[in-house]
Design an enzyme around this catalytic site. Structure first.
Site: not given
Length: 299
Positions: A203, A250
């Site tokens: 991610s 993230h």
């Protein structure tokens, strides 16, 4: 009967007549290529450091002091245009898929490869994690997935975002962007998350590609609304109230990807390599400093 010109005489001219361009026989010219001495008209001449060159000498890199590859077409960021613009993306997909299949075959790999600050896997056991010198976890965790939905979601993002970015940046720059974004996401997770909180997945790298896509679309003056909508949706998912997502990865990947992309696509042409190498080196230096500082606080 036609006479052949004497040896060494340009066939495009007669003995006493005017000289014609070797590519356009009907055009008279007094200009010659400084490399091969062939006559060239104003449409064919290419400016050189001294005089003019013909298109063939420029194309071949003849006598210019540059390798012929210097005349190849380049991407927006200065990379070489490749025959397969998704090769690195396919390789990254293959690595992620191979690791995922290995985890399905042996789930114990999760404990060995996931990102972990410092923790004991069982009572009385030795501490494990990055703080214990297992720096490789910052890299291996980038290719590690446990849930099918997590793997599928990240790989779709890699394919959709990675392919166009690889084509626009070039292979080397794209790979640097991907790896540094993933490392930045892992470093921020290591810094801010609890030491015993495990983290895994691509991610951080995918969010880096998303940040770079925003920068690239802005650079090309494309409609920003679709990418902003995708970014907003992903941020909502990142900070959802149900938890379970390492938001640090993230955010770290997103910020790193955007900053690296700014350096890559806005670097002045005359100092392009210096700026691009510099921004990548700076990003790596920040990652190393964060890891060192966090390690010092945990040991």
């Amino acid at each position: 009967m036609d006479q052949q010109p004497p040896g060494g005489q340009d066939p495009t001219s007669s003995v006493d007549g005017p000289v014609s361009c070797y590519r356009h026989p009907g055009r008279e010219t007094a200009i010659r290529c400084v490399r091969c001495d062939r006559p060239i008209c104003t449409d064919c001449m290419v400016s050189a450091s001294v005089g003019f060159q013909c298109p063939d000498c420029v194309r071949q890199g003849s006598g210019t002091g540059h390798h012929p590859a210097a005349a190849r077409p380049r991407t927006l960021a200065g990379g070489t245009i490749a025959a397969d613009p998704r090769l690195i993306t396919k390789i990254l997909l293959g690595i992620n898929a191979a690791v995922f299949l290995a985890v399905l075959a042996n789930s114990a790999l999760i404990n060995d490869l996931e990102l972990l600050g410092r923790a004991n896997f069982y009572y009385g056991g030795p501490p494990e994690g990055v703080a214990e010198g297992q720096w490789y976890r910052l890299v291996t965790s980038m290719f590690l997935h446990e849930a099918v939905w997590h793997f599928a979601f990240n790989m779709l993002g890699l394919w959709w975002l990675g392919g166009p970015l690889e084509a626009m940046l070039g292979r080397a720059r794209y790979l640097a962007l991907y790896l540094l974004s993933g490392l930045a996401g892992g470093a921020l997770t290591y810094w801010l998350a609890a030491p015993n909180q495990p983290s895994l997945g691509a991610s951080g790298a995918i969010f880096g590609l998303l940040g770079a896509t925003v920068v690239l679309m802005r650079r090309l003056n494309y409609d920003m609304r679709p990418v902003f909508m995708i970014l907003a949706i992903n941020l909502v998912i990142t900070f959802n109230p149900w938890g379970g997502i390492a938001w640090q990865a993230h955010v770290g990947g997103l910020v790193a990807g955007a900053l690296i992309a700014i350096g890559m696509v806005h670097a002045p042409r005359e100092r392009r390599n210096l700026v691009q190498y510099g921004i990548c080196a700076a990003a790596l230096a920040v990652v190393v400093l964060i890891v060192l500082a966090r390690t010092a606080s945990l040991t």
